[in-house]
Design an enzyme around this catalytic site. Sequence first.
Site, PDB file in Angstrom:
ATOM      1  N   ARG A 294      19.334  -0.036  51.781  1.00 16.92           N
ATOM      2  CA  ARG A 294      19.704  -1.193  50.955  1.00 16.92           C
ATOM      3  C   ARG A 294      21.224  -1.249  50.760  1.00 16.92           C
ATOM      4  O   ARG A 294      21.809  -2.326  50.735  1.00 16.92           O
ATOM      5  CB  ARG A 294      19.000  -1.123  49.591  1.00 16.92           C
TER       6      ARG A 294
ATOM      7  N   ARG B 197      11.918   3.544  30.255  1.00 11.61           N
ATOM      8  CA  ARG B 197      12.299   4.653  31.134  1.00 11.61           C
ATOM      9  C   ARG B 197      12.457   5.949  30.351  1.00 11.61           C
ATOM     10  O   ARG B 197      12.664   7.005  30.946  1.00 11.61           O
ATOM     11  CB  ARG B 197      13.652   4.353  31.777  1.00 11.61           C
TER      12      ARG B 197
ATOM     13  N   ARG C 124      20.005   9.410  40.002  1.00 13.91           N
ATOM     14  CA  ARG C 124      18.969   8.506  39.444  1.00 13.91           C
ATOM     15  C   ARG C 124      17.575   9.116  39.629  1.00 13.91           C
ATOM     16  O   ARG C 124      16.717   9.013  38.752  1.00 13.91           O
ATOM     17  CB  ARG C 124      19.057   7.126  40.117  1.00 13.91           C
TER      18      ARG C 124
ATOM     19  N   LYS D  56       9.584  -1.178  43.032  1.00 15.95           N
ATOM     20  CA  LYS D  56       9.231  -1.878  41.772  1.00 15.95           C
ATOM     21  C   LYS D  56       9.649  -3.346  41.814  1.00 15.95           C
ATOM     22  O   LYS D  56       8.842  -4.231  41.584  1.00 15.95           O
ATOM     23  CB  LYS D  56       9.936  -1.237  40.556  1.00 15.95           C
TER      24      LYS D  56
ATOM     25  N   ARG E  61      25.111  -2.524  46.857  1.00 15.46           N
ATOM     26  CA  ARG E  61      24.964  -2.299  45.413  1.00 15.46           C
ATOM     27  C   ARG E  61      25.753  -1.060  45.009  1.00 15.46           C
ATOM     28  O   ARG E  61      25.657  -0.028  45.672  1.00 15.46           O
ATOM     29  CB  ARG E  61      23.477  -2.154  45.072  1.00 15.46           C
TER      30      ARG E  61
HETATM   31  P1  B4P Z   1      13.037  -1.087  44.328  1.00 12.91           P
HETATM   32  O1  B4P Z   1      12.269   0.093  43.919  1.00 12.91           O
HETATM   33  O2  B4P Z   1      12.402  -2.404  44.123  1.00 12.91           O
HETATM   34  O3  B4P Z   1      14.404  -0.912  43.598  1.00 12.91           O
HETATM   35  P2  B4P Z   1      14.778  -1.393  42.155  1.00 12.91           P
HETATM   36  O4  B4P Z   1      13.738  -2.250  41.530  1.00 12.91           O
HETATM   37  O5  B4P Z   1      16.114  -1.991  42.343  1.00 12.91           O
HETATM   38  O6  B4P Z   1      14.772  -0.095  41.292  1.00 12.91           O
HETATM   39  P3  B4P Z   1      15.937   0.815  40.742  1.00 12.91           P
HETATM   40  O7  B4P Z   1      15.235   1.872  39.936  1.00 12.91           O
HETATM   41  O8  B4P Z   1      16.793   1.261  41.863  1.00 12.91           O
HETATM   42  O9  B4P Z   1      16.879  -0.072  39.876  1.00 12.91           O
HETATM   43  P4  B4P Z   1      16.758  -0.903  38.526  1.00 12.91           P
HETATM   44  O10 B4P Z   1      17.210  -2.248  38.891  1.00 12.91           O
HETATM   45  O11 B4P Z   1      15.435  -0.808  37.851  1.00 12.91           O
HETATM   46  O12 B4P Z   1      13.354  -1.122  45.908  1.00 12.91           O
HETATM   47  C1  B4P Z   1      14.442  -0.578  46.511  1.00 12.91           C
HETATM   48  C2  B4P Z   1      14.543  -0.791  48.047  1.00 12.91           C
HETATM   49  O13 B4P Z   1      13.401  -0.318  48.749  1.00 12.91           O
HETATM   50  C3  B4P Z   1      14.716  -2.226  48.485  1.00 12.91           C
HETATM   51  O14 B4P Z   1      15.787  -2.249  49.412  1.00 12.91           O
HETATM   52  C4  B4P Z   1      13.439  -2.615  49.171  1.00 12.91           C
HETATM   53  O15 B4P Z   1      13.602  -3.535  50.229  1.00 12.91           O
HETATM   54  C5  B4P Z   1      12.947  -1.295  49.708  1.00 12.91           C
HETATM   55  N1  B4P Z   1      11.490  -1.235  49.760  1.00 12.91           N
HETATM   56  C6  B4P Z   1      10.623  -1.622  48.781  1.00 12.91           C
HETATM   57  N2  B4P Z   1       9.352  -1.406  49.173  1.00 12.91           N
HETATM   58  C7  B4P Z   1       9.418  -0.835  50.422  1.00 12.91           C
HETATM   59  C8  B4P Z   1       8.423  -0.366  51.349  1.00 12.91           C
HETATM   60  N3  B4P Z   1       7.097  -0.422  51.079  1.00 12.91           N
HETATM   61  N4  B4P Z   1       8.848   0.181  52.512  1.00 12.91           N
HETATM   62  C9  B4P Z   1      10.180   0.253  52.813  1.00 12.91           C
HETATM   63  N5  B4P Z   1      11.160  -0.197  51.984  1.00 12.91           N
HETATM   64  C10 B4P Z   1      10.777  -0.731  50.798  1.00 12.91           C
HETATM   65  O16 B4P Z   1      17.823  -0.169  37.583  1.00 12.91           O
HETATM   66  C11 B4P Z   1      19.189  -0.065  37.931  1.00 12.91           C
HETATM   67  C12 B4P Z   1      19.991   0.615  36.819  1.00 12.91           C
HETATM   68  O17 B4P Z   1      19.938  -0.183  35.603  1.00 12.91           O
HETATM   69  C13 B4P Z   1      19.500   2.004  36.379  1.00 12.91           C
HETATM   70  O18 B4P Z   1      19.985   3.034  37.213  1.00 12.91           O
HETATM   71  C14 B4P Z   1      20.089   2.050  34.926  1.00 12.91           C
HETATM   72  O19 B4P Z   1      21.465   2.336  34.951  1.00 12.91           O
HETATM   73  C15 B4P Z   1      19.920   0.638  34.436  1.00 12.91           C
HETATM   74  N6  B4P Z   1      18.640   0.443  33.723  1.00 12.91           N
HETATM   75  C16 B4P Z   1      17.616  -0.373  34.134  1.00 12.91           C
HETATM   76  N7  B4P Z   1      16.592  -0.298  33.247  1.00 12.91           N
HETATM   77  C17 B4P Z   1      16.963   0.587  32.276  1.00 12.91           C
HETATM   78  C18 B4P Z   1      16.326   1.107  31.116  1.00 12.91           C
HETATM   79  N8  B4P Z   1      15.085   0.739  30.766  1.00 12.91           N
HETATM   80  N9  B4P Z   1      17.000   2.007  30.346  1.00 12.91           N
HETATM   81  C19 B4P Z   1      18.238   2.378  30.664  1.00 12.91           C
HETATM   82  N10 B4P Z   1      18.898   1.948  31.763  1.00 12.91           N
HETATM   83  C20 B4P Z   1      18.271   1.057  32.571  1.00 12.91           C
END
Ligand code: B4P
Length: 192
Positions: A128, A89, A145, A14, A134
């Site tokens: 990652r 979410r 998660r 994402k 992280r």
């Molecule tokens: P991403 O999928 O981009 O990870 P993210 O955006 O950080 O999503 P995540 O759900 O983990 O965390 P968020 O910040 O939203 O990619 C992850 C990895 O994959 C990277 O290392 C990337 O390089 C690799 N990658 C990507 N594409 C690839 C491909 N095609 N091939 C190989 N590798 C690839 O949320 C974090 C925390 O914040 C949540 O757990 C929660 O506690 C809180 N939070 C956020 N939003 C919330 C909400 N709406 N409500 C309540 N809590 C919330």
Amino acid sequence: MTRMLIIGPPGSGKGTQAERISARLGVVPISTGDIFRANVKGETPLGIEAKKYMDNGDFVPDSVTNKMVRDRLSESDVENGFLLDGYPRTVAQVEYLDQILSEGDEKLDVVLQLTADDEELVSRLLGRAKETGRSDDNEAVIRHRLDLYHEQTEAVVAQYADRGILTQVDGIGAIDEVTDRVLQAIEAAQAV
Ligand code: B4P
């Protein structure tokens, strides 16, 4: 003007794709995870509260998250569109977002769902963890998660599917390949 969401399990890409889509389409990316992490780093009251949940892989409570999103969407830079990454979410967050948008007589144009299987996601996030350290990227927390995504966020996806604005994109493959798929999917969704 485009108002979009990107939804997917943790590790589906994402954040990675949101950055690219927003650069290409000129819409403002808003990642609730990034806003929380910036607040944690700055040790603000919001960050101190959010950290308690994030480190365990739990959702930050809706009461905190919803207000934060409302404040962010009231800023002037989103007038030409936005891409929300990681929100909503929960079903309660969907209802809250509906309310914010209806107050401005606005609606969502496209909801993009990135898909990938759980084992691929765990392996990406463990990768990652080695690079960024992280605090929520260890295996037990990653699996929690993922469980929350299946238990709560899939119901969000189903709601947008019922509304006919959901577009699914296969998130497996090279990052550039996934970007091409995503941009094609947005174009196709907007042509409807
Ligand atoms: P991403 O999928 O981009 O990870 P993210 O955006 O950080 O999503 P995540 O759900 O983990 O965390 P968020 O910040 O939203 O990619 C992850 C990895 O994959 C990277 O290392 C990337 O390089 C690799 N990658 C990507 N594409 C690839 C491909 N095609 N091939 C190989 N590798 C690839 O949320 C974090 C925390 O914040 C949540 O757990 C929660 O506690 C809180 N939070 C956020 N939003 C919330 C909400 N709406 N409500 C309540 N809590 C919330």
